[in-house]
Design an enzyme around this catalytic site. Structure first.
Site, short mmCIF file in Angstrom:
data_model
loop_
_atom_site.label_atom_id
_atom_site.label_comp_id
_atom_site.label_asym_id
_atom_site.label_seq_id
_atom_site.Cartn_x
_atom_site.Cartn_y
_atom_site.Cartn_z
N GLY B 103 35.58 28.94 37.00
CA GLY B 103 35.14 30.35 37.02
C GLY B 103 35.39 31.05 38.35
O GLY B 103 34.95 32.19 38.54
N GLY B 105 38.38 31.97 39.79
CA GLY B 105 39.37 33.05 39.63
C GLY B 105 38.74 34.25 38.94
O GLY B 105 38.92 35.39 39.36
N TYR B 139 44.76 36.50 32.05
CA TYR B 139 44.51 37.94 32.19
C TYR B 139 44.34 38.62 30.83
O TYR B 139 43.46 39.46 30.65
CB TYR B 139 45.65 38.61 32.97
N GLU B 151 54.71 49.15 26.71
CA GLU B 151 55.29 50.48 26.95
C GLU B 151 56.67 50.42 27.60
O GLU B 151 57.36 51.43 27.68
CB GLU B 151 54.34 51.33 27.82
#
Lengths: 173, 173
Positions: B103, B105, B139, B151
């Site tokens: 935990g 990061g 992430y 995008e």
């Protein structure tokens, strides 16, 4: 056609705001523009500004069909590489369509490079949409390297609820 | 294992410098690291710092096999979106291999989100290498969106001779 590149002043924010929207319309993302002229005035022209801006100006005789003399801008700020030290990031570069092909975009970008080097920056970075081949080709022609294509860098973003949740879970001091 | 997240102090730069190199080795780009401890001290801990940094620290009893108690860091700075206003960019996030999965990061990243929100930032942005699927998955799992995939944003860079040439061609004031 002569043009002048100069550092933006607070009173230019209305024109910059207009061109931010024109650029977003071109990028087909105008619904994402939430910023106001007042916010630009506050954030860029305070004692600790969050960005710098250069504008391109033409003389009255060359004003645009709608009467504008400020016909391009670039907005940039200083970033940092843990490998190379100071860097400059060009967030926006825009020239109104009727003024393209006259060296104005190149002039604005060169100004950012010059100012960046004065601030000891060893890199000028930016992001561009992959379908915007006109801009991509322009940057590559001027010597930029596409780090996404060559090294595989992807841009990630937390916003909205994801950012709120992350912030709420920060360890207590 | 307990750990503490705290704002880095100038005297942490030696440890941060060590971990910057460890991270670059992992990213297979250690030849690109040109920065010194002294430059970090100067650029991050002056009256107008170019970045902020948080470190993760464990107690003496949990020190690393090589004797380190500062076992992770994140380095970030404030950027600006012409659509959304203030944003924060996380340049580096690193936890030493033997301390992963605890935990740390997540704690460091959450701290950046919290500090960013205190500075009115509506986005936390970062870049990640596409082959680094462990980080990319981390992430995304925490709620990040891959803006390159969704995008088409590409990261471009001018440096070296290309930047020098650009700067030299800036219009005179």
């Amino acid at each position: 056609m002569d043009f002048k590149i100069r550092a933006a002043k607070q009173e230019d924010c209305k024109e910059i705001s207009r061109m931010i929207i024109e650029l977003a319309v071109f990028e087909k993302m105008q619904d994402q523009v939430k910023i106001s002229t007042q916010e630009l005035e506050r954030d860029g022209f305070c004692s600790n500004p969050r960005f710098e801006c250069q504008v391109a100006e033409v003389s009255e005789e060359h004003k645009s069909s709608q009467g504008y003399t400020v016909v391009g801008y670039t907005l940039y700020f200083y970033t940092y590489s843990t490998w190379m030290g100071p860097t400059v990031f060009m967030e926006d570069l825009y020239v109104m369509p009727e003024y393209r092909g006259k060296g104005i975009g190149k002039g604005l970008m060169s100004k950012v490079a010059q100012v960046g080097k004065e601030h000891q920056c060893s890199r000028l970075q930016l992001t561009v949409l992959d379908w915007n081949t006109r801009s991509l080709d322009f940057y590559i022609m001027k010597g930029a390297r596409d780090m996404t294509a060559s090294e595989g860098w992807h841009a990630l973003r937390f916003d909205g609820e994801a950012l709120d949740k992350l912030a709420a879970e920060a360890p207590k001091d």
